[in-house]
Design an enzyme around this catalytic site. Structure first.
Site, PDB file in Angstrom:
ATOM      1  N   LYS A 147       0.831  -1.204   0.000  1.00 37.29           N
ATOM      2  CA  LYS A 147       0.000   0.000   0.000  1.00 37.29           C
ATOM      3  C   LYS A 147       0.864   1.252   0.000  1.00 37.29           C
ATOM      4  O   LYS A 147       0.685   2.150  -0.838  1.00 37.29           O
ATOM      5  CB  LYS A 147      -0.936   0.005   1.207  1.00 37.29           C
ATOM      6  CG  LYS A 147      -1.865   1.210   1.242  1.00 37.29           C
ATOM      7  CD  LYS A 147      -2.684   1.255   2.512  1.00 37.29           C
ATOM      8  CE  LYS A 147      -1.882   1.875   3.635  1.00 37.29           C
ATOM      9  NZ  LYS A 147      -2.698   2.138   4.842  1.00 37.29           N
ATOM     10  N   ASP A 176      -6.394   0.930   0.705  1.00 39.93           N
ATOM     11  CA  ASP A 176      -6.525   1.258   2.128  1.00 39.93           C
ATOM     12  C   ASP A 176      -7.912   0.802   2.601  1.00 39.93           C
ATOM     13  O   ASP A 176      -8.649   0.134   1.868  1.00 39.93           O
ATOM     14  CB  ASP A 176      -6.299   2.747   2.365  1.00 39.93           C
ATOM     15  CG  ASP A 176      -7.460   3.613   1.878  1.00 39.93           C
ATOM     16  OD1 ASP A 176      -8.335   3.096   1.143  1.00 39.93           O
ATOM     17  OD2 ASP A 176      -7.497   4.806   2.234  1.00 39.93           O
TER      18      ASP A 176
END
Length: 322
Positions: free
Chosen positions: A190, A208
């Site tokens: 991420k 996320d």
């Protein structure tokens, strides 16, 4: 045995004849049957079906029709196009001037808000502007600066360790490849895609919590593992769309499609959403649930992009100002 069996058949025939005679006398039998069917139908209505029943027909159509792969791709891309019109100024909501600042800010953003990080990093980067400076920093001094971010001791260890790795393994430069970024302390896929997409202009999907929630709500995927979500969503869009797609989805999740109370009645993509009705559908009540105006209330970045300001967004206040 033959006589016993024959007698049994005669008795059975007699019983059948009696039943046949009685059956036509039940003139009211049809009415109770209809009531029973109606009662059963009422008991099978689920809460979600009741919510869907209150929505305009075009908004629940997606729930009722099976969706082919082609239809899914078209709907997903249309949602992204619609969100691009709603958030033309969507951008990463962390302040940064270079890849080093972005990777540190992203690591610091865990379990806190981007606003709090943006209020904290100016002091950090003023004191330690380079990986070399932060790698050699006194941990106690860094802890004091990072205290407002929460978990400041663990985050201090992370950013100092990250800086040391950059100095020792990459000559003080943030690498521009995924396989190198994920080797750094505290950096997962991420964080790596945030850096690649926004500091290097290389497409990536940032999965996320907002992104995960919305793509499942929209029935783009049933996956729960972030890496699998990333892979599956990537097949729905051209690679060139990945970074902007991430911004659009995350912005929408923060502003309208909230986790507990999505503002369905104020949602610009409600006709395309299979989950319409999970949240408030009344337009006036839904508008009260919106958490940001246009680009955000005094908001995420202290120095946001000009396009955001031109659209009516306002910069965040510095630390201690609100």
């Amino acid at each position: 045995m033959g006589e016993h069996g024959s007698g049994g058949e005669d008795k059975s025939a007699g019983k059948a004849a009696k039943v046949t005679k009685k059956a036509p006398t039940r003139k009211t039998g049809a009415a109770p049957a209809k009531k029973t069917a109606t009662a059963r139908a009422k008991t099978t209505v689920t809460p979600s079906a009741k919510k869907a029943a209150t929505a305009p027909a075009e908004k629940v159509a997606a729930v009722r029709r099976p969706e082919s792969r082609t239809a899914l791709v078209r709907r997903a891309r249309r949602i992204n196009r619609e969100l691009a019109e709603v958030y033309p100024y969507a951008h990463p909501e962390l302040d940064f001037e270079n890849p080093f600042q972005l990777i540190v800010a992203t690591v610091l953003s865990a379990q806190t808000t981007d606003l709090r990080v943006n209020q904290t990093t100016p002091g950090l980067f003023a004191k330690f502007p380079t990986p070399e400076d932060l790698a050699a920093a006194d941990p106690e001094e860094v802890e004091e600066i990072l205290r407002p971010c929460g978990f400041f001791r663990a985050k201090t260890r992370s950013v100092i360790g990250l800086s040391k790795a950059l100095v020792e393994e990459f000559g003080g430069e943030v690498p521009g490849k995924l396989e190198d970024l994920v080797k750094l302390p505290g950096v997962g896929r991420k964080t790596a895609f945030v850096v690649l997409g926004n500091a290097f202009g290389r497409p990536g999907i940032t999965v996320d919590t907002h992104f995960q929630r919305l793509v499942r709500r929209w029935q783009w995927t049933e996956q729960t593992d972030p890496d699998r979500i990333e892979a599956e969503i990537g097949t729905l869009f051209p690679k060139s769309d990945w970074t902007d797609l991430s911004h659009h989805v995350i912005w929408h999740g923060r502003r309208i499609c909230h986790a507990r109370k999505p503002a369905c009645g104020a949602c610009p993509i409600a006709p395309l959403c299979p989950a319409y009705g999970e949240g408030e559908t009344d337009p006036e009540k839904a508008r009260k649930l919106l958490k940001y105006e246009k680009g955000g209330f005094p908001g995420q970045r202290l120095n946001p992009p000009q396009a955001y300001l031109d659209a009516g967004g306002r910069p965040a206040p510095p630390l201690g100002a609100g």
